[in-house]
Design an enzyme around this catalytic site. Structure first.
Site, PDB file in Angstrom:
ATOM      1  CG  ASP A  85      -6.065   2.161  -7.643  1.00  0.00           C
ATOM      2  OD1 ASP A  85      -5.353   1.295  -7.110  1.00  0.00           O
ATOM      3  OD2 ASP A  85      -6.543   3.129  -7.031  1.00  0.00           O
TER       4      ASP A  85
ATOM      5  CD  GLU B 179      -3.065  -0.467   0.006  1.00  0.00           C
ATOM      6  OE1 GLU B 179      -3.107  -0.112  -1.183  1.00  0.00           O
ATOM      7  OE2 GLU B 179      -3.621  -1.487   0.436  1.00  0.00           O
TER       8      GLU B 179
HETATM    9  C1  GAF Z   1      -5.147   4.810  -4.048  1.00  0.00           C
HETATM   10  C2  GAF Z   1      -4.331   5.241  -5.252  1.00  0.00           C
HETATM   11  F1  GAF Z   1      -5.158   5.512  -6.314  1.00  0.00           F
HETATM   12  C3  GAF Z   1      -3.322   4.182  -5.656  1.00  0.00           C
HETATM   13  O1  GAF Z   1      -2.508   4.680  -6.689  1.00  0.00           O
HETATM   14  C4  GAF Z   1      -2.478   3.738  -4.462  1.00  0.00           C
HETATM   15  O2  GAF Z   1      -1.503   4.685  -4.146  1.00  0.00           O
HETATM   16  C5  GAF Z   1      -3.364   3.417  -3.268  1.00  0.00           C
HETATM   17  O3  GAF Z   1      -4.274   4.469  -2.971  1.00  0.00           O
HETATM   18  C6  GAF Z   1      -2.556   3.140  -2.021  1.00  0.00           C
HETATM   19  O4  GAF Z   1      -1.800   1.996  -2.199  1.00  0.00           O
HETATM   20  O5  GAF Z   1      -5.954   3.731  -4.390  1.00  0.00           O
END
Ligand code: GAF
Length: 388
Positions: free
Chosen positions: A171, A33
């Site tokens: 994502d 994450e």
């Molecule tokens: C959100 C962001 F869109 C992703 O890019 C990522 O950084 C995530 O938070 C955390 O892991 O979903």
């Protein structure tokens, strides 16, 4: 009536004509994450919650967009250079259209009917799902043959520049590249990935705390700035580094004095989280789900104590999960400050896990959580016209 013919029907009622329909899934991140914008590693899987976009061409160069969720429409002229964000849902599809234009896809005008079943504000990537489904719909209906990697980058850019959230690429990438029954071990620097089979004996159980945090996007951008500051300071003694991905734990400890306490904690999360992702991938390949679960528990603690993106309800949902039978691992998933947890659960116990966790959470908070038992899904694509 199937969901698809239903969407096509409602498109026809609003815009006339027969649309083509595209869908893009949301995602759940198993581990890794806030590592994506640090050029690190993540392990997302697409899930069977989709954003659907029905699209039909127009003779002009206007986009007329209608969202079922918001019961609202929006218009934009893709040939105009003077479109500004309005801080509403339509910034996502319009931002994507503008990026497609900039990338050289000459868009035709289009009517878009958008409907999403990805829970919003739950950390399951409803934003990426709308971006990706719109990008596929617009590019393909303008005769473009988009490359999936290019599309992922372009959707991320739309969110960074038009929407104003400095998100990484995880994502959008997994929404386009997801594979049924697999998670992706994604290297967010090279964008190479390895598919990792999730054994049938395990279910992904997603528990939505039903808490949305107001500060999510400003705090997210602040975390990213903290990481960039860590790199700037560490680069004075480690000139080869480009991102926290390049820093080892030993180097971080050696040069800790260059960082403030807060920036050190942020960097420590990233450096250790990257190592946890790689170890979890090895564990999964070795069939060692217990070990995977341990890394998930560590990841949650690190997000709570070092990166400080958890909240009371997420912590409670994780604690309660560990009191249930059949759980291998539990942690918050996505950007944080509210949203959902991901639980790896013995498939035979998943039903009971869902019921007991839901009741326990409701008893403690008075909130009724939404809990979904999922398996990894396929990435975005067109929906066969024979289904219309
Ligand atoms: C959100 C962001 F869109 C992703 O890019 C990522 O950084 C995530 O938070 C955390 O892991 O979903």
């Amino acid at each position: 009536m199937t969901r698809i013919s239903n969407i096509a029907e409602r498109y026809r009622a609003r815009f006339k004509g027969t649309p083509r329909v595209y869908r893009a899934p949301g995602r759940v991140n198993l581990i890794g994450e806030h590592t994506d914008y640090n050029d690190g590693f993540a392990m997302p899987a697409a899930i069977e919650f989709y954003c659907w976009v029905a699209v039909g061409s127009r003779d002009d160069r206007k986009l007329s967009i209608y969202s079922e969720e918001f019961s609202a429409g929006a218009e934009a002229d893709v040939s105009s250079t003077a479109i500004s964000p309005t801080k509403s849902w339509s910034d996502y599809p319009i931002g994507v259209a503008l990026e497609l234009e900039k990338a050289g896809f000459r868009l035709r005008g289009a009517n878009l009917f958008i409907e999403s079943e990805v829970p919003m504000g739950a950390g399951l990537s409803s934003s990426a799902a709308i971006e990706v489904a719109t990008a596929l719909a617009l590019a393909e209906s303008s005769g473009g043959r988009p490359d999936r990697l290019q599309l992922a980058r372009l959707c991320q850019k739309a969110e960074n520049e038009f929407v104003g959230a400095r998100v990484g690429i995880m994502d959008q990438f997994v929404s386009l590249h997801g594979q049924k029954d697999h998670a992706l071990l994604l290297d967010c620097r090279s964008l190479n990935f390895k598919s990792l089979a999730i054994p049938d004996s395990v279910k992904l159980v997603i528990s939505n705390t039903m808490v949305k945090h107001e500060l999510a996007s400003s705090e997210y951008n602040r975390r990213r700035a903290d990481c960039e500051e860590a790199v700037r300071r560490l680069a004075t003694v480690l000139p080869g580094i480009r991102a926290l991905r390049d820093v080892s734990l030993e180097q971080l400890e050696r040069h800790r004095g260059l960082l403030t306490e807060v920036i050190y904690k942020r960097a420590l999360h990233i450096v250790t989280e990257n190592a946890r992702v790689l170890d979890s991938a090895e564990a999964l390949e070795a069939g060692d789900i217990e070990r995977f679960g341990k890394r998930m528990a560590e990841s949650h603690r690190s997000l709570r104590d070092l990166y400080e993106v958890s909240c009371r309800e997420l912590d409670l949902m994780v604690d309660l999960a560990y009191q249930q039978k059949g759980v291998f691992g539990a942690r918050m998933t996505g950007g944080g400050f509210g949203g959902a947890t991901i639980n790896l659960v013995d498939a035979r116990r998943a039903g009971e896990f869902k019921e007991k966790l839901g009741k326990a959470y409701q008893r403690e908070t008075g909130l009724v959580p939404q809990i979904y038992i999922c398996r990894p899904a396929e990435g975005a694509g067109p929906v066969a016209t024979s289904d219309l």
